[in-house]
Write a protein that holds these residues in place. Sequence first.
Motif, PDB file in Angstrom:
ATOM      1  N   VAL A  55       4.352 -20.450  -2.470  1.00 55.56           N
ATOM      2  CA  VAL A  55       4.179 -19.027  -2.158  1.00 55.56           C
ATOM      3  C   VAL A  55       2.851 -18.534  -2.720  1.00 55.56           C
ATOM      4  N   LYS A  56       2.201 -17.658  -1.965  1.00 54.21           N
ATOM      5  CA  LYS A  56       1.001 -16.981  -2.454  1.00 54.21           C
ATOM      6  C   LYS A  56       1.072 -15.518  -2.047  1.00 54.21           C
ATOM      7  N   ILE A  57       0.737 -14.633  -2.986  1.00 56.12           N
ATOM      8  CA  ILE A  57       0.780 -13.188  -2.750  1.00 56.12           C
ATOM      9  C   ILE A  57      -0.632 -12.654  -2.547  1.00 56.12           C
ATOM     10  N   PHE A  58      -0.790 -11.819  -1.536  1.00 56.28           N
ATOM     11  CA  PHE A  58      -2.070 -11.179  -1.246  1.00 56.28           C
ATOM     12  C   PHE A  58      -1.887  -9.669  -1.338  1.00 56.28           C
ATOM     13  N   ASP A  59      -2.543  -9.044  -2.301  1.00 53.89           N
ATOM     14  CA  ASP A  59      -2.481  -7.591  -2.437  1.00 53.89           C
ATOM     15  C   ASP A  59      -3.683  -6.995  -1.714  1.00 53.89           C
ATOM     16  N   ALA A  60      -3.478  -6.630  -0.456  1.00 60.27           N
ATOM     17  CA  ALA A  60      -4.578  -6.094   0.348  1.00 60.27           C
ATOM     18  C   ALA A  60      -5.104  -4.788  -0.235  1.00 60.27           C
ATOM     19  N   ASN A  61      -4.218  -3.991  -0.815  1.00 58.01           N
ATOM     20  CA  ASN A  61      -4.640  -2.715  -1.383  1.00 58.01           C
ATOM     21  C   ASN A  61      -5.627  -2.932  -2.526  1.00 58.01           C
ATOM     22  N   MET A  62      -5.290  -3.837  -3.446  1.00 57.56           N
ATOM     23  CA  MET A  62      -6.184  -4.101  -4.572  1.00 57.56           C
ATOM     24  C   MET A  62      -7.489  -4.732  -4.089  1.00 57.56           C
ATOM     25  N   MET A  63      -7.382  -5.602  -3.092  1.00 55.79           N
ATOM     26  CA  MET A  63      -8.568  -6.240  -2.526  1.00 55.79           C
ATOM     27  C   MET A  63      -9.533  -5.185  -1.980  1.00 55.79           C
ATOM     28  N   ALA A  64      -8.984  -4.192  -1.270  1.00 59.13           N
ATOM     29  CA  ALA A  64      -9.828  -3.142  -0.691  1.00 59.13           C
ATOM     30  C   ALA A  64     -10.421  -2.244  -1.759  1.00 59.13           C
ATOM     31  N   VAL A  65      -9.584  -1.828  -2.716  1.00 58.90           N
ATOM     32  CA  VAL A  65     -10.051  -0.912  -3.773  1.00 58.90           C
ATOM     33  C   VAL A  65     -11.172  -1.555  -4.581  1.00 58.90           C
ATOM     34  N   LYS A  66     -10.980  -2.784  -4.975  1.00 59.33           N
ATOM     35  CA  LYS A  66     -12.014  -3.473  -5.753  1.00 59.33           C
ATOM     36  C   LYS A  66     -13.272  -3.670  -4.915  1.00 59.33           C
ATOM     37  N   GLY A  67     -13.106  -4.069  -3.652  1.00 62.86           N
ATOM     38  CA  GLY A  67     -14.261  -4.298  -2.789  1.00 62.86           C
ATOM     39  C   GLY A  67     -15.065  -3.039  -2.534  1.00 62.86           C
ATOM     40  N   ILE A  68     -14.367  -1.915  -2.336  1.00 64.73           N
ATOM     41  CA  ILE A  68     -15.071  -0.641  -2.118  1.00 64.73           C
ATOM     42  C   ILE A  68     -15.786  -0.208  -3.382  1.00 64.73           C
ATOM     43  N   THR A  69     -15.122  -0.353  -4.531  1.00 65.14           N
ATOM     44  CA  THR A  69     -15.716   0.051  -5.806  1.00 65.14           C
ATOM     45  C   THR A  69     -16.984  -0.735  -6.097  1.00 65.14           C
ATOM     46  N   LEU A  70     -16.970  -2.033  -5.798  1.00 66.70           N
ATOM     47  CA  LEU A  70     -18.120  -2.893  -6.083  1.00 66.70           C
ATOM     48  C   LEU A  70     -19.158  -2.877  -4.965  1.00 66.70           C
ATOM     49  N   GLY A  71     -18.891  -2.106  -3.902  1.00 67.51           N
ATOM     50  CA  GLY A  71     -19.857  -1.967  -2.822  1.00 67.51           C
ATOM     51  C   GLY A  71     -19.857  -3.096  -1.814  1.00 67.51           C
ATOM     52  N   ARG A  72     -18.831  -3.936  -1.822  1.00 68.27           N
ATOM     53  CA  ARG A  72     -18.777  -5.050  -0.871  1.00 68.27           C
ATOM     54  C   ARG A  72     -18.226  -4.618   0.484  1.00 68.27           C
ATOM     55  N   PHE A  73     -17.390  -3.564   0.488  1.00 70.41           N
ATOM     56  CA  PHE A  73     -16.790  -3.083   1.726  1.00 70.41           C
ATOM     57  C   PHE A  73     -17.229  -1.649   1.994  1.00 70.41           C
ATOM     58  N   LEU A  74     -17.608  -1.391   3.232  1.00 74.16           N
ATOM     59  CA  LEU A  74     -17.882  -0.028   3.663  1.00 74.16           C
ATOM     60  C   LEU A  74     -16.792   0.487   4.597  1.00 74.16           C
ATOM     61  N   ARG A  75     -16.102  -0.443   5.248  1.00 71.22           N
ATOM     62  CA  ARG A  75     -15.072  -0.070   6.203  1.00 71.22           C
ATOM     63  C   ARG A  75     -13.796  -0.859   5.930  1.00 71.22           C
ATOM     64  N   LEU A  76     -12.663  -0.296   6.318  1.00 68.04           N
ATOM     65  CA  LEU A  76     -11.379  -0.955   6.132  1.00 68.04           C
ATOM     66  C   LEU A  76     -11.348  -2.303   6.851  1.00 68.04           C
ATOM     67  N   GLU A  77     -11.994  -2.379   8.000  1.00 71.70           N
ATOM     68  CA  GLU A  77     -11.997  -3.621   8.774  1.00 71.70           C
ATOM     69  C   GLU A  77     -12.607  -4.779   7.985  1.00 71.70           C
ATOM     70  N   GLU A  78     -13.581  -4.475   7.132  1.00 71.82           N
ATOM     71  CA  GLU A  78     -14.205  -5.539   6.329  1.00 71.82           C
ATOM     72  C   GLU A  78     -13.211  -6.100   5.316  1.00 71.82           C
ATOM     73  N   ALA A  79     -12.419  -5.212   4.709  1.00 71.04           N
ATOM     74  CA  ALA A  79     -11.386  -5.665   3.779  1.00 71.04           C
ATOM     75  C   ALA A  79     -10.330  -6.487   4.511  1.00 71.04           C
ATOM     76  N   GLU A  80     -10.013  -6.057   5.714  1.00 76.61           N
ATOM     77  CA  GLU A  80      -9.025  -6.780   6.518  1.00 76.61           C
ATOM     78  C   GLU A  80      -9.534  -8.171   6.878  1.00 76.61           C
ATOM     79  N   ASP A  81     -10.829  -8.277   7.194  1.00 77.98           N
ATOM     80  CA  ASP A  81     -11.403  -9.584   7.504  1.00 77.98           C
ATOM     81  C   ASP A  81     -11.290 -10.525   6.308  1.00 77.98           C
ATOM     82  N   GLU A  82     -11.565 -10.013   5.121  1.00 79.55           N
ATOM     83  CA  GLU A  82     -11.477 -10.862   3.926  1.00 79.55           C
ATOM     84  C   GLU A  82     -10.032 -11.264   3.650  1.00 79.55           C
TER      85      GLU A  82
END
Length: 438
Positions: A55-82
Motif C-alpha cells: 500500500v502507498k498513500i498519496f496526500d494530494a492536498n499536502m502535495m499541492a499546498v507544499k508545491g504552491i508554497t515553494l512556487g513549483r505549482f501555479l495551477r491545480l492541474e500541475e499538482a494533479e500531473d505530479e
Amino acid sequence: MANQKEIRRVALVQPFQVTSEGYEKEIVKRRGQTTEVPLGLAYISAFLKMHGYEVKIFDANMMAVKGITLGRFLRLEEAEDELFASIEEFNPDVLGVSCLFHYIYRTAHRIVGRAKSKNRKIITVMGGAYPTVSTEIALRDENVDFVILGEGERPFLNLLEALNGRFNFNELRAVAYRASGGWPVIKRGHVLLDSLDDIPLPDRSDFALEDYYKYGRHLMHKFEIYEGGEFRIATLTATRGCVFDCSFCIDRILWQRGLRTRSPESILNEMEFLKAEYGINCFAFNDDNLLIKKSFASQLLQGMIDRRLNIRWTTGGMSVSGLDENLIKLAVLSGCLIFNIAIESASPETLAKIRKPVKLDEALRVANRIKKQGAYLMGLFMLGFPEETEEQFFETIRFGKSLECDWTLYSCLTPFPGSDVYDEVSRNGMLPLDVQAD
C-alpha cells in the motif's frame, strides 16, 4: 467474482481539499490552507499491510499546498500531473479515494476519472462520508467501481479478498457497486472491527509530518503567539462514534450507535512514539467526543500525567455533560490547551427538537469552571435550524456572548444527506432544486 490477476498493490489518495475552483495561492503561501494527515487512510493502510498487501498513500492536498508554497505549482492541474506521475510510478492494481466531505466530491471524482482514462483496468474504490450517505450519486460516475460504506478497514479488505477469490462476493457487506445493467447494488450494514486495538498504529510512513505544520494551518497554530515556541502538531484518534443521536449528525451512519475506545495504553504509546520519533509536542484528537466516557477519559488523562509527556493537546467538540470539575482539572494538568464546548443553541425548544443533550445552566457552570482553571475556551453554536425563529436565533447569539469565551464560533446548519434534518428540509421543500435533484 474473482479477478484474473492477483491484486497486490493498492494506492490510497486523499484528494485536493478544495472545490473545483482550486486553491487561493496567496492564502496557501501564508499558511492559510488546512492540512491534516489523512488518518483514515493511514489506518486502512496499516490494516491492509497487516494482511499482506502493498500500500502507498498519496496526500494530494499536502502535495499541492507544499508545491504552491515553494512556487513549483501555479495551477491545480500541475499538482494533479505530479500526483498521477507518482501514482503511475507505483503502478497500483486498485485506487482508493477518500472523500470525507461533500464539498470536495468534484475533485474526488476527477481523480477517479483521470485514473480510469489512463488505465481502464484499474479498480477504483471510493470511501468516506460523502459516498457513504450519497451512495447512489457517487455510483452515477461510471468510473467508480466500488464504494465502501462507513468504517473502511474490514470492508475494504473483504472486497480485495473477494476480488482475489478468497472471500464470497455475495457475502460482502458495507459495499456498493453497479450490477450488470447499471443499477446500483447497495449492501448496507456495518462491518466493524471487533476492537480498535485490532489494527496497528496508523501507517504514517508515506508522510513527512513536519510538512503539515510547516506549510499548512491548524487551529492550534493560533496559540503559538500566546504560548511561545513552535507547535509541532500531530493528529490522532482515540475513539470512534458517539453516544448521542443529534438530528443534524450522520455519525450513526458512519460508525453505528455508541462509542468505541482504544485502550488508553495504546493511545499513550502512540503519543510517546510520535514525540520521540518526530518531536511532536502538540496533539489534536479528531474524536467527536473524547471525554464523554469518564472512566476511559480519566485513565487517558492520568496516563499523560504519569508518563510525564509534557505536551499540549486539544480535541473536537466536547459535550458539557461530560465535563465535571474533576475531569476539567485533570484535563488541564495533562496539557489541554483549549476546551471546545458544543452547545449549538440557547433555545430549549430547539435543543429538544435536535436531540442535543445540553442544559444551559450546566453549560454556564462548565464554562466558568474552565475559565477558573485558566484554560482557553471556545463556544460552538449552530444557527439556522428548521423552524428556528428570529428570536431564538438572536437568543443563541446573546447566550454565546454571555459566556465570555475566548472565541465563539457560530456556524450555519448544513443538512447532510442521511441526517434527520436533511430529511425534514427535503420533505418541506427547503432545499435548492439542484440539491433535491441529487
